[in-house]
Design a protein around this motif. Structure first.
Motif, mmCIF file in Angstrom:
data_model
loop_
_atom_site.group_PDB
_atom_site.id
_atom_site.type_symbol
_atom_site.label_atom_id
_atom_site.label_comp_id
_atom_site.label_asym_id
_atom_site.label_seq_id
_atom_site.Cartn_x
_atom_site.Cartn_y
_atom_site.Cartn_z
ATOM 1 N N LYS A 1 0.625 -1.312 0.059
ATOM 2 C CA LYS A 1 0.021 -0.094 0.168
ATOM 3 C C LYS A 1 0.909 1.105 0.081
ATOM 4 N N ASN A 2 2.065 0.944 0.537
ATOM 5 C CA ASN A 2 2.789 2.531 0.518
ATOM 6 C C ASN A 2 4.348 2.389 0.025
ATOM 7 N N GLN A 3 4.253 1.488 -0.828
ATOM 8 C CA GLN A 3 5.707 1.327 -1.646
ATOM 9 C C GLN A 3 5.797 2.717 -2.407
ATOM 10 N N ALA A 4 4.961 3.282 -3.011
ATOM 11 C CA ALA A 4 4.999 4.342 -4.057
ATOM 12 C C ALA A 4 5.349 5.727 -3.034
ATOM 13 N N THR A 5 4.966 5.611 -2.020
ATOM 14 C CA THR A 5 5.168 6.839 -1.280
ATOM 15 C C THR A 5 6.390 6.836 -0.531
ATOM 16 N N SER A 6 6.995 5.664 -0.350
ATOM 17 C CA SER A 6 8.392 5.707 0.419
ATOM 18 C C SER A 6 9.392 6.600 -0.206
ATOM 19 N N GLU A 7 10.209 7.086 0.489
ATOM 20 C CA GLU A 7 11.303 7.814 0.028
ATOM 21 C C GLU A 7 12.551 7.844 0.904
ATOM 22 N N ILE A 8 13.758 7.749 0.255
ATOM 23 C CA ILE A 8 14.746 7.632 0.993
ATOM 24 C C ILE A 8 15.134 9.128 1.806
ATOM 25 N N ILE A 9 15.108 8.890 3.010
ATOM 26 C CA ILE A 9 15.527 10.176 3.979
ATOM 27 C C ILE A 9 16.829 10.240 4.348
ATOM 28 N N CYS A 10 17.387 11.797 4.119
ATOM 29 C CA CYS A 10 18.949 12.058 4.319
ATOM 30 C C CYS A 10 18.848 11.811 5.728
ATOM 31 N N THR A 11 19.944 11.124 6.508
ATOM 32 C CA THR A 11 20.102 11.226 7.886
ATOM 33 C C THR A 11 21.300 12.331 8.126
ATOM 34 N N LYS A 12 21.840 12.950 7.301
ATOM 35 C CA LYS A 12 22.633 13.973 7.640
ATOM 36 C C LYS A 12 23.786 13.534 8.389
ATOM 37 N N SER A 13 24.233 12.234 8.162
ATOM 38 C CA SER A 13 25.505 11.935 8.672
ATOM 39 C C SER A 13 26.737 12.598 8.682
ATOM 40 N N GLU A 14 27.015 13.284 7.630
ATOM 41 C CA GLU A 14 28.178 14.142 7.462
ATOM 42 C C GLU A 14 28.266 15.352 8.315
ATOM 43 N N HIS A 15 26.912 16.069 8.442
ATOM 44 C CA HIS A 15 26.705 17.046 9.255
ATOM 45 C C HIS A 15 27.146 16.674 10.671
ATOM 46 N N TYR A 16 26.378 15.630 11.272
ATOM 47 C CA TYR A 16 26.575 15.165 12.395
ATOM 48 C C TYR A 16 27.951 14.833 12.797
ATOM 49 N N ASN A 17 28.412 14.162 12.002
ATOM 50 C CA ASN A 17 30.020 13.839 12.148
ATOM 51 C C ASN A 17 30.976 15.119 12.263
ATOM 52 N N MET A 18 30.734 16.121 11.717
ATOM 53 C CA MET A 18 31.327 17.355 11.591
ATOM 54 C C MET A 18 31.041 18.119 13.054
ATOM 55 N N VAL A 19 29.771 17.829 13.361
ATOM 56 C CA VAL A 19 29.231 18.333 14.659
ATOM 57 C C VAL A 19 30.095 17.829 15.949
ATOM 58 N N PHE A 20 30.165 16.468 15.868
ATOM 59 C CA PHE A 20 30.859 15.701 16.922
ATOM 60 C C PHE A 20 32.289 16.177 16.770
ATOM 61 N N GLN A 21 32.814 16.046 15.708
ATOM 62 C CA GLN A 21 34.280 16.735 15.588
ATOM 63 C C GLN A 21 34.517 17.770 16.213
ATOM 64 N N ARG A 22 33.849 19.059 16.182
ATOM 65 C CA ARG A 22 33.906 20.173 16.704
ATOM 66 C C ARG A 22 33.677 20.118 18.086
ATOM 67 N N TYR A 23 33.204 19.182 18.750
ATOM 68 C CA TYR A 23 33.086 19.106 20.076
ATOM 69 C C TYR A 23 34.402 18.621 20.600
ATOM 70 N N LEU A 24 34.957 17.783 19.686
ATOM 71 C CA LEU A 24 36.377 17.223 20.128
ATOM 72 C C LEU A 24 37.426 18.271 19.935
ATOM 73 N N ASP A 25 37.276 19.093 18.720
ATOM 74 C CA ASP A 25 38.035 20.244 18.503
ATOM 75 C C ASP A 25 38.074 21.220 19.571
ATOM 76 N N THR A 26 36.991 21.558 20.268
ATOM 77 C CA THR A 26 37.018 22.414 21.445
ATOM 78 C C THR A 26 37.346 21.707 22.862
ATOM 79 N N CYS A 27 37.609 20.363 23.024
ATOM 80 C CA CYS A 27 37.693 19.737 24.226
ATOM 81 C C CYS A 27 38.797 20.445 25.118
ATOM 82 N N ASP A 28 39.776 21.351 24.682
ATOM 83 C CA ASP A 28 40.779 22.022 25.669
ATOM 84 C C ASP A 28 40.159 23.211 26.253
ATOM 85 N N HIS A 29 38.778 23.460 25.853
ATOM 86 C CA HIS A 29 38.030 24.560 26.479
ATOM 87 C C HIS A 29 36.973 24.248 27.438
ATOM 88 N N VAL A 30 36.705 22.685 27.496
ATOM 89 C CA VAL A 30 35.650 22.318 28.251
ATOM 90 C C VAL A 30 36.081 22.602 29.806
#
Length: 464
Positions: free
Chosen positions: A435-464
């Motif tokens: 019933k739903n295969q026609a409406t299903s779509e691949i949703i971007c998980t923004k993995s690259e975005h969140y990988n970079m977000v996590f890396q920025r937490y690591l980059d600022t660790c000296d200021h934690v």
């Protein structure tokens, strides 16, 4: 502080003998927290402040460090070279007095580091003899000695483990030997070690089945050996209960070099199946999955939890509520702040440190003097504390909590919600798909975005 003795009696503390008053690390100051420490000040913690509260607990509680007496007693030898260390406390003799000096020096070491827990194998504590009465006398003497040191220093054992791999009779396994007399010897050793652990109020009891496996299937009754393996684990747990000993039983799947085997310097890594290390080719418990299945199949998962290295094995043990502790060795890169941060996040997500804490099994380098011996521990202690600070920052800002909710949003309603509740048949899945295969779509998980977000937490660790 004194620790309660069995039977509720408080043990009398005697005056230390002259030799016990020696500070084997004289001239080396206790390592203290100094967040302004310079790059060359390796005798200070930049990030580890034991009493500082982060995420509602002290850093000391979250990290629950312990240092290994086994590695402390390493003499600098390897397969290609003779001992290189000449320690003032160790004359290499197999005497009770030499063992006492090594333990006293180790307590001085832990005191200088500011670490409250340590770990050991039974053969690290007493010289082994073939005389039953002499062994009993040695144990009584060393238990009294350790109890006195613990009362004075507030340093105690995190876990004690029977050495079931060094004795020549264990060459074909201790749990799974083809000789019944070897099984009986191993069981007797475990019994004594449990009794000593209870007398010392040790928090955990570790079993490390290093030699359990086979080389040639046509020479091995695998079913019989597996049965013996589970039998010894079971009677160990049953005896602990009969002792009314309230400790956590731990088991550690196979590593390639551990305990007394220093042949591969610092090489304490997870041993994959079918990798030859000179002893056993096919292990019965070679990773976290085989360990968990073994414990579950034999109904032993209610007794034991699992010690793991950082990373995937640790995460999987946590998912199954079987995470018992972490082992950190020289193989682990202390500069890998990403893995360390994820490790500490895993611990925080479980609301408390595991029973076995974080065990530092750091083998000193062969040219290591006393100050470098201290530094070899400081760099790991501080690196893990740094990762804890970053992990607390990541969790407090809840960026990834919201990301996970969005990523798995389809499981909070409709067919996804029913899948999670477990009341959907495979026919219903097919019907929904039609019933739903026609409406299903691949949703971007923004993995690259969140990988970079996590890396920025690591980059600022000296200021934690």
């Amino acid at each position: 502080m004194s620790y309660a003795q069995p039977g509720g009696k408080r043990q009398k503390v005697r005056e230390l003998r002259g030799s016990d008053n020696v500070d084997y690390f004289q001239g080396i100051e206790k390592v203290e927290y100094n967040n302004m420490a310079t790059s060359t000040d390796t005798n200070s913690y930049r990030y580890y402040n034991s009493s500082e509260r982060v995420h509602s607990r002290s850093m000391e509680d979250w990290l629950k460090y312990s240092v290994s007496l086994t590695e402390f007693r390493y003499n600098g030898s390897d397969t290609q070279g003779r001992p290189t260390f000449c320690r003032s406390w160790d004359d290499s003799s197999n005497t009770i007095d030499n063992y006492k000096r090594c333990i006293k020096a180790f307590y001085d070491f832990c005191t200088k580091l500011g670490i409250k827990y340590w770990t050991a194998f039974d053969t690290d504590l007493v010289p082994q003899t073939d005389n039953w009465e002499e062994n009993k006398s040695n144990w009584d003497e060393i238990v009294e000695y350790i109890s006195e040191l613990s009362q004075r220093s507030q340093i105690k054992l995190m876990w004690l483990a029977p050495d079931l791999h060094s004795h020549p009779k264990y060459i074909s396994g201790a749990f799974t030997s083809n000789e019944a007399s070897t099984f009986v010897q191993a069981a007797t050793q475990i019994k004594k070690c449990l009794e000593v652990s209870q007398r010392l109020n040790v928090e955990c009891f570790l079993l490390w089945p290093y030699r359990e496996g086979y080389n040639a299937i046509f020479q091995t009754d695998v079913a019989k050996e597996i049965k013996l393996f589970s039998k010894l684990l079971k009677i160990t747990a049953e005896y602990k209960d009969r002792l009314n000993y309230k400790c956590q039983l731990l088991i550690m799947p196979y590593y390639s070099s551990f305990g007394k085997n220093y042949g591969g310097y610092g090489n304490l890594t997870w041993q994959p199946q079918n990798t030859w290390d000179g002893d056993v080719l096919n292990r019965y418990m070679w990773d976290i999955t085989s360990c968990l299945y073994f414990l579950k199949f034999h109904n032993l998962d209610r007794y034991y939890k699992v010690c793991t290295p950082p990373g995937h094995h640790m995460y999987m043990a946590g998912v199954y509520n079987m995470f018992g502790g972490v082992a950190i060795t020289n193989q682990f890169d202390q500069s890998d702040i990403k893995t360390i941060t994820l490790m500490m996040k895993c611990i925080i997500d479980q609301s408390s440190a595991p029973s076995g804490g974080i065990n530092l099994r750091i083998v000193p380098k062969r040219d290591c003097d006393l100050r470098d011996l201290m530094t070899s521990q400081v760099k790991y202690i501080d690196a893990l504390a740094k990762g804890l600070r970053v992990a607390c920052n990541v969790i407090s800002e809840q960026v990834f909590v919201k990301h996970l909710q969005q990523r798995y949003a389809s499981y909070y309603s409709g067919i996804g919600s029913r899948l999670m509740s477990g009341d959907v048949s495979i026919e219903e899945c097919e019907e929904f798909y039609k019933k739903n295969q026609a409406t299903s779509e691949i949703i971007c998980t923004k993995s690259e975005h969140y990988n970079m977000v996590f890396q920025r937490y690591l980059d600022t660790c000296d200021h934690v």
